[in-house]
Design a protein around this motif. Structure first.
Motif, PDB file in Angstrom:
ATOM      1  N   THR A 134      48.728  21.736  17.443  1.00 46.19           N
ATOM      2  CA  THR A 134      47.743  21.819  16.356  1.00 46.19           C
ATOM      3  C   THR A 134      46.468  22.492  16.840  1.00 46.19           C
ATOM      4  O   THR A 134      45.889  23.338  16.152  1.00 46.19           O
ATOM      5  CB  THR A 134      47.436  20.414  15.820  1.00 46.19           C
ATOM      6  OG1 THR A 134      48.635  19.810  15.326  1.00 46.19           O
ATOM      7  CG2 THR A 134      46.407  20.484  14.697  1.00 46.19           C
ATOM      8  N   LYS A 135      46.021  22.123  18.028  1.00 42.84           N
ATOM      9  CA  LYS A 135      44.824  22.747  18.607  1.00 42.84           C
ATOM     10  C   LYS A 135      45.017  24.245  18.770  1.00 42.84           C
ATOM     11  O   LYS A 135      44.155  25.050  18.375  1.00 42.84           O
ATOM     12  CB  LYS A 135      44.511  22.097  19.953  1.00 42.84           C
ATOM     13  CG  LYS A 135      43.344  22.732  20.694  1.00 42.84           C
ATOM     14  CD  LYS A 135      43.227  22.207  22.109  1.00 42.84           C
ATOM     15  CE  LYS A 135      44.376  22.674  22.975  1.00 42.84           C
ATOM     16  NZ  LYS A 135      44.213  22.290  24.403  1.00 42.84           N
ATOM     17  N   LEU A 136      46.147  24.646  19.338  1.00 42.02           N
ATOM     18  CA  LEU A 136      46.421  26.066  19.540  1.00 42.02           C
ATOM     19  C   LEU A 136      46.575  26.787  18.203  1.00 42.02           C
ATOM     20  O   LEU A 136      46.147  27.938  18.061  1.00 42.02           O
ATOM     21  CB  LEU A 136      47.700  26.230  20.373  1.00 42.02           C
ATOM     22  CG  LEU A 136      47.670  25.634  21.782  1.00 42.02           C
ATOM     23  CD1 LEU A 136      49.028  25.789  22.450  1.00 42.02           C
ATOM     24  CD2 LEU A 136      46.589  26.276  22.632  1.00 42.02           C
ATOM     25  N   SER A 204      46.807  15.914   7.734  1.00 45.59           N
ATOM     26  CA  SER A 204      45.609  16.192   8.541  1.00 45.59           C
ATOM     27  C   SER A 204      45.592  17.646   8.990  1.00 45.59           C
ATOM     28  O   SER A 204      44.544  18.307   8.965  1.00 45.59           O
ATOM     29  CB  SER A 204      45.572  15.264   9.758  1.00 45.59           C
ATOM     30  OG  SER A 204      45.455  13.913   9.368  1.00 45.59           O
ATOM     31  N   VAL A 205      46.759  18.151   9.405  1.00 48.01           N
ATOM     32  CA  VAL A 205      46.840  19.556   9.809  1.00 48.01           C
ATOM     33  C   VAL A 205      46.514  20.467   8.631  1.00 48.01           C
ATOM     34  O   VAL A 205      45.793  21.462   8.772  1.00 48.01           O
ATOM     35  CB  VAL A 205      48.243  19.881  10.370  1.00 48.01           C
ATOM     36  CG1 VAL A 205      48.375  21.374  10.658  1.00 48.01           C
ATOM     37  CG2 VAL A 205      48.495  19.081  11.644  1.00 48.01           C
ATOM     38  N   SER A 206      47.024  20.123   7.457  1.00 51.46           N
ATOM     39  CA  SER A 206      46.740  20.932   6.258  1.00 51.46           C
ATOM     40  C   SER A 206      45.254  20.920   5.929  1.00 51.46           C
ATOM     41  O   SER A 206      44.703  21.931   5.482  1.00 51.46           O
ATOM     42  CB  SER A 206      47.553  20.405   5.070  1.00 51.46           C
ATOM     43  OG  SER A 206      48.938  20.518   5.314  1.00 51.46           O
ATOM     44  N   GLY A 207      44.598  19.767   6.152  1.00 54.03           N
ATOM     45  CA  GLY A 207      43.159  19.710   5.931  1.00 54.03           C
ATOM     46  C   GLY A 207      42.403  20.641   6.859  1.00 54.03           C
ATOM     47  O   GLY A 207      41.446  21.312   6.449  1.00 54.03           O
ATOM     48  N   LEU A 284      40.018  15.537  22.753  1.00 53.88           N
ATOM     49  CA  LEU A 284      40.807  14.720  21.834  1.00 53.88           C
ATOM     50  C   LEU A 284      42.278  14.702  22.234  1.00 53.88           C
ATOM     51  O   LEU A 284      42.947  13.670  22.133  1.00 53.88           O
ATOM     52  CB  LEU A 284      40.651  15.241  20.405  1.00 53.88           C
ATOM     53  CG  LEU A 284      39.274  15.032  19.766  1.00 53.88           C
ATOM     54  CD1 LEU A 284      39.205  15.728  18.409  1.00 53.88           C
ATOM     55  CD2 LEU A 284      38.983  13.545  19.612  1.00 53.88           C
ATOM     56  N   CYS A 285      42.786  15.841  22.705  1.00 55.78           N
ATOM     57  CA  CYS A 285      44.171  15.884  23.184  1.00 55.78           C
ATOM     58  C   CYS A 285      44.331  15.023  24.432  1.00 55.78           C
ATOM     59  O   CYS A 285      45.368  14.350  24.608  1.00 55.78           O
ATOM     60  CB  CYS A 285      44.583  17.329  23.475  1.00 55.78           C
ATOM     61  SG  CYS A 285      44.807  18.350  21.998  1.00 55.78           S
ATOM     62  N   ASP A 286      43.308  15.014  25.303  1.00 52.89           N
ATOM     63  CA  ASP A 286      43.354  14.155  26.483  1.00 52.89           C
ATOM     64  C   ASP A 286      43.346  12.674  26.081  1.00 52.89           C
ATOM     65  O   ASP A 286      44.027  11.849  26.706  1.00 52.89           O
ATOM     66  CB  ASP A 286      42.175  14.447  27.402  1.00 52.89           C
ATOM     67  CG  ASP A 286      42.264  15.823  28.052  1.00 52.89           C
ATOM     68  OD1 ASP A 286      43.383  16.372  28.128  1.00 52.89           O
ATOM     69  OD2 ASP A 286      41.218  16.352  28.471  1.00 52.89           O
TER      70      ASP A 286
END
Length: 309
Positions: A134-136, A204-207, A284-286
């Motif tokens: 998602t981050k990428l 959440s990803v769509s947001g 956040l990923c960490d």
């Protein structure tokens, strides 16, 4: 994004002079331009030459002009911060849902063989892979080594060719859960619950995608920048005849205020980048990785206590 440890909070004075994350370096060339313009007009005025365009300076005291400019700046700032906060809430939902899904997979799915145990570990890896993907995806980056280490080799190839990597990983997780249902390692009620969590993850990803693909309309941004330009350009013509050289610091302060607020809004408009004022997606990923590892350790300890008793 700049974050501070609870024991290492900067004091008020240090915050004032902090350079990292401040907008002054970004707007300094524009401030200097208006200061040089003011200095040139002041020099012309003290030499006894007339200053033209004096009526332009009257705009800076016009009630209607100031009202429109103020309203637009406030609206621009509020809109940008709303986008920033919506992005943070979306990522908060990703963190919470991955925590819950990790617990449901660890506790709710029973394994009978070593292969099933490895498949469960791979499903947990996919949870972290979802966050990293998602981050990428939001940053427009390619698949990196960290993501490759969390998925199977054949999945890496699919992710590299995918236009929506979080969606692919969500599909793999959903497929795994349905397979466990068929093997009777998972119940119908648990499947319904985890399916709802997966749906919330994609919501959440769509947001985040909505924020990323819906920028502030260009006509609005252009109009506001032009209003600020007219104001800062006209201000010296209003001040120089009254206070001569003192107009330079006043123009510097006023231009800093107007240009600074507009730059703050621009910085917050897209919260998913690499700037210091963007969301700390790497952190956040960490955090997600740490939560998954923590849940795994607790599950292992619980199994050991159960076997002992």
């Amino acid at each position: 994004m700049i974050t501070y440890d609870k024991l290492d909070k900067p004091n008020w004075l240090n915050t004032i002079f902090q350079v990292r994350g401040a907008v002054l370096p970004m707007i300094l060339p524009r401030i200097l331009f208006f200061c040089i313009l003011t200095a040139a007009l002041t020099f012309i005025y003290v030499q006894g030459f007339p200053i033209y365009l004096e009526k332009l300076g009257d705009l800076t005291t016009n009630v209607i002009y100031n009202l429109i400019l103020g309203l637009l700046i406030v609206f621009r700032t509020n809109t940008s911060y709303e986008r920033f906060w919506e992005g943070r809430k979306a990522w908060g939902g990703i963190v919470v849902n991955i925590r819950n899904l990790a617990q449901e997979i660890l506790i709710g799915i029973t394994t009978q063989t070593e292969q099933e145990t490895q498949e469960k570990k791979q499903a947990l890896n996919l949870l972290l892979a979802f966050a990293i993907a998602t981050k990428l995806h939001l940053r427009g980056d390619q698949v990196n080594d960290r993501l490759e280490a969390l998925v199977e080799p054949e999945q890496v190839t699919e992710l590299k060719d995918s236009k929506n990597r979080p969606l692919d990983i969500q599909f793999w997780l959903r497929t795994y859960l349905h397979q466990q249902l068929k093997l009777k390692n998972f119940g119908d009620a648990q499947l319904n619950m985890t399916s709802g969590i997966l749906n919330s993850l994609m919501e959440s990803v769509s947001g985040c995608e909505r924020i990323l693909t819906t920028p502030i309309p260009i006509t609005y941004r252009v109009y506001l920048k032009r209003l600020i330009l007219i104001y800062c350009f006209g201000l010296p013509f209003r001040l120089v005849p009254e206070i001569t050289w003192w107009a330079i610091p006043i123009v510097a302060v006023v231009s800093f205020l107007l240009l600074g607020v507009e730059e703050v809004a621009r910085e917050l408009e897209n919260p998913f980048g690499f700037d210091v004022n963007d969301l700390p997606l790497d952190d956040l990923c960490d955090v997600i990785e740490g939560n998954i590892n923590r849940v795994s350790r607790l599950h292992t300890q619980a199994k050991e206590l159960t076997s002992v008793s």
